[in-house]
Design a protein around this motif. Structure first.
Motif, PDB file in Angstrom:
ATOM      1  N   HIS A 104      42.829 -34.787 -58.177  1.00 51.36           N
ATOM      2  CA  HIS A 104      42.674 -34.960 -56.533  1.00 51.36           C
ATOM      3  C   HIS A 104      41.542 -35.971 -56.218  1.00 51.36           C
ATOM      4  O   HIS A 104      40.436 -35.767 -56.948  1.00 51.36           O
ATOM      5  CB  HIS A 104      42.161 -33.719 -55.999  1.00 51.36           C
ATOM      6  CG  HIS A 104      42.396 -33.530 -54.568  1.00 51.36           C
ATOM      7  ND1 HIS A 104      41.603 -34.199 -53.583  1.00 51.36           N
ATOM      8  CD2 HIS A 104      43.136 -32.660 -53.712  1.00 51.36           C
ATOM      9  CE1 HIS A 104      42.133 -33.817 -52.479  1.00 51.36           C
ATOM     10  NE2 HIS A 104      42.845 -32.959 -52.354  1.00 51.36           N
ATOM     11  N   PRO A 105      41.772 -36.939 -55.468  1.00 53.40           N
ATOM     12  CA  PRO A 105      40.588 -38.004 -55.273  1.00 53.40           C
ATOM     13  C   PRO A 105      39.378 -37.571 -54.574  1.00 53.40           C
ATOM     14  O   PRO A 105      38.343 -38.212 -54.712  1.00 53.40           O
ATOM     15  CB  PRO A 105      41.466 -39.123 -54.434  1.00 53.40           C
ATOM     16  CG  PRO A 105      42.416 -38.213 -53.772  1.00 53.40           C
ATOM     17  CD  PRO A 105      43.014 -37.155 -54.442  1.00 53.40           C
ATOM     18  N   PHE A 106      39.400 -36.557 -53.666  1.00 49.05           N
ATOM     19  CA  PHE A 106      38.261 -36.310 -53.156  1.00 49.05           C
ATOM     20  C   PHE A 106      37.350 -34.988 -53.719  1.00 49.05           C
ATOM     21  O   PHE A 106      36.427 -34.771 -52.996  1.00 49.05           O
ATOM     22  CB  PHE A 106      38.747 -35.732 -51.523  1.00 49.05           C
ATOM     23  CG  PHE A 106      39.297 -36.727 -51.090  1.00 49.05           C
ATOM     24  CD1 PHE A 106      39.002 -37.970 -51.124  1.00 49.05           C
ATOM     25  CD2 PHE A 106      40.328 -36.468 -49.897  1.00 49.05           C
ATOM     26  CE1 PHE A 106      39.610 -39.182 -50.127  1.00 49.05           C
ATOM     27  CE2 PHE A 106      40.833 -37.499 -48.941  1.00 49.05           C
ATOM     28  CZ  PHE A 106      40.361 -38.522 -49.229  1.00 49.05           C
ATOM     29  N   PHE A 107      37.908 -34.282 -54.831  1.00 55.07           N
ATOM     30  CA  PHE A 107      37.017 -33.345 -55.553  1.00 55.07           C
ATOM     31  C   PHE A 107      36.540 -33.808 -56.873  1.00 55.07           C
ATOM     32  O   PHE A 107      37.062 -34.625 -57.375  1.00 55.07           O
ATOM     33  CB  PHE A 107      37.914 -32.252 -55.849  1.00 55.07           C
ATOM     34  CG  PHE A 107      38.378 -31.600 -54.732  1.00 55.07           C
ATOM     35  CD1 PHE A 107      37.606 -31.164 -53.657  1.00 55.07           C
ATOM     36  CD2 PHE A 107      39.851 -30.972 -54.520  1.00 55.07           C
ATOM     37  CE1 PHE A 107      38.233 -30.433 -52.478  1.00 55.07           C
ATOM     38  CE2 PHE A 107      40.387 -30.249 -53.594  1.00 55.07           C
ATOM     39  CZ  PHE A 107      39.435 -30.017 -52.357  1.00 55.07           C
ATOM     40  N   PHE A 151      33.615 -38.523 -59.388  1.00 61.05           N
ATOM     41  CA  PHE A 151      34.899 -38.359 -58.894  1.00 61.05           C
ATOM     42  C   PHE A 151      35.985 -39.097 -59.874  1.00 61.05           C
ATOM     43  O   PHE A 151      35.686 -40.029 -60.593  1.00 61.05           O
ATOM     44  CB  PHE A 151      35.262 -38.706 -57.487  1.00 61.05           C
ATOM     45  CG  PHE A 151      34.267 -38.187 -56.688  1.00 61.05           C
ATOM     46  CD1 PHE A 151      35.106 -36.931 -55.854  1.00 61.05           C
ATOM     47  CD2 PHE A 151      32.924 -38.272 -56.386  1.00 61.05           C
ATOM     48  CE1 PHE A 151      34.204 -36.311 -55.010  1.00 61.05           C
ATOM     49  CE2 PHE A 151      32.288 -37.620 -55.407  1.00 61.05           C
ATOM     50  CZ  PHE A 151      32.930 -36.580 -54.837  1.00 61.05           C
TER      51      PHE A 151
ATOM     52  N   TYR B 228      48.617 -35.127 -57.164  1.00 58.91           N
ATOM     53  CA  TYR B 228      47.721 -34.326 -57.130  1.00 58.91           C
ATOM     54  C   TYR B 228      47.587 -32.805 -56.632  1.00 58.91           C
ATOM     55  O   TYR B 228      47.122 -31.869 -57.202  1.00 58.91           O
ATOM     56  CB  TYR B 228      46.242 -34.613 -56.876  1.00 58.91           C
ATOM     57  CG  TYR B 228      46.057 -35.309 -55.482  1.00 58.91           C
ATOM     58  CD1 TYR B 228      46.180 -36.414 -55.263  1.00 58.91           C
ATOM     59  CD2 TYR B 228      45.895 -34.563 -54.489  1.00 58.91           C
ATOM     60  CE1 TYR B 228      46.194 -36.999 -53.949  1.00 58.91           C
ATOM     61  CE2 TYR B 228      45.896 -34.930 -53.036  1.00 58.91           C
ATOM     62  CZ  TYR B 228      45.947 -36.206 -52.720  1.00 58.91           C
ATOM     63  OH  TYR B 228      45.856 -36.655 -51.684  1.00 58.91           O
ATOM     64  N   ARG B 249      42.172 -30.965 -47.575  1.00 56.53           N
ATOM     65  CA  ARG B 249      41.131 -31.956 -47.715  1.00 56.53           C
ATOM     66  C   ARG B 249      41.365 -33.444 -47.584  1.00 56.53           C
ATOM     67  O   ARG B 249      40.765 -34.171 -47.033  1.00 56.53           O
ATOM     68  CB  ARG B 249      40.594 -31.331 -49.028  1.00 56.53           C
ATOM     69  CG  ARG B 249      39.367 -32.290 -49.615  1.00 56.53           C
ATOM     70  CD  ARG B 249      38.232 -32.236 -48.673  1.00 56.53           C
ATOM     71  NE  ARG B 249      37.156 -33.345 -48.709  1.00 56.53           N
ATOM     72  CZ  ARG B 249      37.094 -34.212 -48.633  1.00 56.53           C
ATOM     73  NH1 ARG B 249      38.166 -34.898 -47.821  1.00 56.53           N
ATOM     74  NH2 ARG B 249      36.067 -35.171 -48.819  1.00 56.53           N
ATOM     75  N   LEU B 323      33.033 -38.343 -46.230  1.00 57.02           N
ATOM     76  CA  LEU B 323      34.149 -37.628 -46.520  1.00 57.02           C
ATOM     77  C   LEU B 323      35.266 -38.306 -47.804  1.00 57.02           C
ATOM     78  O   LEU B 323      35.671 -37.638 -48.480  1.00 57.02           O
ATOM     79  CB  LEU B 323      35.450 -37.643 -45.534  1.00 57.02           C
ATOM     80  CG  LEU B 323      34.908 -36.522 -44.430  1.00 57.02           C
ATOM     81  CD1 LEU B 323      35.957 -36.649 -43.289  1.00 57.02           C
ATOM     82  CD2 LEU B 323      34.869 -35.077 -44.810  1.00 57.02           C
ATOM     83  N   PRO B 325      34.996 -40.168 -51.167  1.00 57.50           N
ATOM     84  CA  PRO B 325      34.077 -40.610 -52.150  1.00 57.50           C
ATOM     85  C   PRO B 325      34.384 -42.175 -52.688  1.00 57.50           C
ATOM     86  O   PRO B 325      33.625 -42.896 -52.867  1.00 57.50           O
ATOM     87  CB  PRO B 325      34.252 -39.709 -53.338  1.00 57.50           C
ATOM     88  CG  PRO B 325      35.379 -39.048 -53.083  1.00 57.50           C
ATOM     89  CD  PRO B 325      35.720 -39.249 -51.674  1.00 57.50           C
ATOM     90  N   LYS B 326      35.578 -42.560 -52.638  1.00 58.13           N
ATOM     91  CA  LYS B 326      35.730 -43.872 -52.884  1.00 58.13           C
ATOM     92  C   LYS B 326      35.231 -45.111 -51.931  1.00 58.13           C
ATOM     93  O   LYS B 326      34.353 -46.084 -52.264  1.00 58.13           O
ATOM     94  CB  LYS B 326      37.209 -44.372 -52.768  1.00 58.13           C
ATOM     95  CG  LYS B 326      37.924 -43.712 -54.095  1.00 58.13           C
ATOM     96  CD  LYS B 326      39.406 -44.390 -54.075  1.00 58.13           C
ATOM     97  CE  LYS B 326      40.290 -43.430 -54.602  1.00 58.13           C
ATOM     98  NZ  LYS B 326      41.448 -43.256 -54.182  1.00 58.13           N
TER      99      LYS B 326
END
Ligand SMILES: Nc1ncnc2c1ncn2[C@@H]1O[C@H](COP(=O)(O)OP(=O)(O)OP(=O)(O)O)[C@@H](O)[C@H]1O
Ligand SMILES: [Mg+2]
Lengths: 341, 330
Positions: A104-107, A151, B228, B249, B323, B325-326
């Protein structure tokens, strides 16, 4: 020996606008405790679809799955989503090919691993985080406590695949399914990951289902091999049998098409002619026959029917699905294939 | 992060300067002469000249703009030294031609009504939009999805004035379920305030929720097919955790972006809503100013709206950084 996983006559069909795609069509195999089965086949042969069926991940999709998938006394195919959830992660876990897409890119990776542990263990978030740190260290990630906070996109491909491995092993699953875990990695990293998997297998005692199109990977890690072609198993046996005395013309093609560094002068790259068939309109009879260079040597009409997957006389654990008689196969292998290996 | 914020604030200030030059230019490209407008019915050439002098319209254009900006920054004094000296404290946007009131006072008076509309409507459209989008995505192709999709299509194609008037006709005039829309101060009359606001909230909430329902549904369905999410299922997570933690999310980020921009726009004045329901907010002030060619008020309302939009953009980008991270680490 006890089988950890038994798959009997697995079929996965997709109803599409163009017709019925028989992605997997009657595949059977089993994996014993602590052993590694390699499933080999070229792109589109149904390897991933098979592995997703074992995890029960076709549920809720348009796929029609039939057959038996027995793990821990539960038939995944008959079980409800809630029942399968008890198996996922704990009895069987999966590593995916593209680790960037699969995380998951956001966790944070630490949270993703901790979550996998918490699904099956009633522990506090903090305790789960501690397990995650240990797992990250165990799969060879330097500074695991700090990397927990990162991440997925902040890891290299090889490190990210280690994260996937840490996550999948966090609940110490009996069966680890690895769907081309090293395809996206360069050769040295690939070797490191395979070494890691072997070490972890010894430590955790898991069985592994290794999916790959690379016979080198199979030679490295597998005990047994299942060769798939167009959704069907066409040869099955131990690694030794498949690599040293392959019986199916497709296996011959695969083995002779591996480029060799030694004796470069007379070795030619023998690709298998033609392309895999459409899974909607399979050729009649043996699905490999249109590409088979030896079908005219067969005494049976290769286009008449799909040959049974049957034991080779000398050894009943080595199975092959081919119309050529055993004596013909032995003769062809000796005179035409073995010299090229 | 801080450097980024400073950069964005400078960018925002630049936009504001450009907007102010543009609206200030309106004074002079419009065929209306500000002095003539301010002069009123019994206008004589002498009076007109006097007003021209009072409003400082008799100095060169760049100097006028400079004083205008200086007025906003540090206040401004008209007719300095004379008996009729007028002090206009910062931020000075001048006086209304129509009512002679300070533009800033007009804006302050009208802002609470607009704020009230935006407050209730945005909660409503988020609630309706998100929940119907989520239900649609989770129950794809069932009757409930089709119904909510249909409602969303209706919401997206209907207009505020139409829906507003229809609702008013039935709910207020015919059935008498709601009291007439209007605005009173929520501090003094909280119940009456809420009652007067229900209709604007419902109208705006329903119409805007359509966008959010479609955005949520499309976003969730797209995320559901991501690798994912398959990984999350492979861990053994319940479908509830998969959908509400992992899918949401990832799907929520673009929704928050659109929400921030919509809210920023609305805070500058819900022009049509206020007009339809006769709510004395910033949007109504702007329409009144336009129909009276009350230039200082037009300039004031445009500047306020621009400030909200610019700020919303900056806030949205900052939230996006938190929100995603990238983006944060790039
Ligand atoms: N959801 C689906 N709908 C229709 N067809 C599908 C679906 N998923 C897979 N297939 C088809 O099933 C066949 C087998 O796919 P699968 O992903 O198992 O191949 P693979 O052996 O894993 O190949 P690769 O080595 O490229 O990963 C392919 O022809 C694919 O197009
Ligand atoms: Mg695959």
């Amino acid at each position: 020996m006890t089988a950890i996983l038994q798959v009997k006559d697995l079929k996965v069909h997709f109803q599409t606008d163009d017709g019925l795609v028989k992605a997997v069509d009657g595949v059977s195999f089993e994996i014993e405790a602590g052993k590694t089965l390699g499933i080999v086949g070229e792109s589109g042969s149904g390897k991933s679809v098979t592995s997703l069926a074992i995890m029960g991940l076709h549920k809720g999709s348009r796929a029609a799955v039939s057959g038996e998938i027995l793990i821990d006394g539960v038939d995944v195919n008959q079980a409800t989503e809630a029942e399968v959830n008890k198996l996922r992660g704990k009895s069987m876990a999966m590593i995916f090919q593209d680790s960037l897409a699969a995380l998951h890119p956001f966790f944070k990776v630490g949270d993703q691993i901790a979550e996998a542990y918490q699904v099956h263990n009633k522990v506090s978030k903090k305790a789960a985080q501690q397990v995650a740190v240990e797992m990250l260290g165990r799969v060879g990630i330097p500074n695991p406590t700090q990397r927990m906070e990162d991440f997925p996109h902040q890891f290299s491909g090889g490190m990210r695949q280690r994260v996937m491995i840490a996550m999948s092993l966090s609940c110490n699953p009996k069966l680890l399914i690895a769907d081309e875990p090293t395809t996206a990695l360069d050769v040295t990293v690939q070797a490191q990951i395979l070494d890691l998997l072997r070490d972890l297998q010894r430590e955790f005692g898991s069985s592994i289902l290794m999916i790959t199109h690379d016979l080198g990977v199979v030679a490295e890690i597998a005990d047994d091999v299942l060769l798939m072609y167009a959704g069907k198993a066409i040869e099955r046996g131990t690694v030794r049998e498949l690599l040293k005395t392959p019986e199916h013309p497709y296996a011959w093609g695969l083995l002779t098409s591996i480029p060799k560094l030694t004796g470069a002068t007379d070795s030619e790259l023998l690709a298998i002619p033609g392309t895999p068939p459409s899974l909607i309109t399979l050729p009649s009879g043996c699905s490999f026959s249109p590409r088979c260079s030896y079908k005219n040597r067969s005494k049976v009409d290769c286009e008449s029917a799909m040959p049974e997957l049957a034991g080779v006389k000398s050894n009943s654990s080595h199975l092959v699905s081919c119309h050529l008689s055993e004596t013909d196969r032995v003769a062809i292998f000796k005179s035409e294939i073995a010299p090229k290996l | 992060m801080l450097a980024y914020l400073v950069r964005r604030l400078i960018g925002g200030a630049t936009v504001m300067v450009l907007v102010s030059i543009f609206v200030f230019g309106l004074f002079f490209v419009l065929p209306a002469d500000p002095a003539r407008l301010a002069c009123g019915k019994s206008c004589t050439p002498e009076l007109m000249a006097e007003i021209r002098h009072t409003l400082e319209l008799d100095i060169p254009l760049p100097a006028q703009y400079f004083r205008f900006v200086k007025g906003i920054v540090s206040g401004r004094t008209y007719l300095a030294g004379s008996e009729a000296q007028l002090d206009c404290a910062a931020p000075c946007l001048g006086y209304s031609y129509q009512t002679d009131e300070l533009v800033t006072n007009l804006l302050k008076d009208r802002a609470p009504a607009t704020l009230s509309i935006a407050f209730g409507a945005s909660i409503l459209w988020l609630l309706i939009g998100l929940s119907s989008g989520i239900v649609s995505a989770l129950r794809r192709a069932t009757w409930i999805d089709k119904f909510s999709q249909g409602a969303a299509l209706a919401g997206a194609s209907l207009q505020i004035y139409f829906v507003g008037l229809v609702l008013q006709f039935f709910l207020v005039d015919k059935l008498g379920w709601l009291s007439s829309p209007g605005y009173v101060s929520p501090n003094d009359y909280p119940m009456e305030w809420a009652q007067g606001m229900i209709l604007p909230w419902l109208t705006l909430g329903f119409l805007l929720s359509a966008i959010y329902a479609r955005l949520t549904r499309a976003g969730m369905i797209e995320v559901m097919s991501e690798d994912y999410i398959r990984t999350a299922r492979a861990k053994g997570l319940t479908s509830r955790s998969v959908n509400f933690k992992h899918v949401m999310r990832a799907a929520i980020t673009p929704i928050i972006t659109v929400f921030g921009l919509d809210l920023g726009q609305l805070l500058g004045g819900a022009v049509i809503t206020e007009y339809v329901f006769n709510i004395p907010g910033l949007g109504k002030l702007a329409t009144e100013a336009v129909s009276n060619v009350d230039l200082p008020v037009i300039v004031g309302t445009v500047l306020v709206a621009a400030v909200f939009i610019v700020m919303a953009n900056i806030v949205v980008d900052l939230v996006y950084m938190i929100l995603d991270p990238k983006v944060r680490l790039a």
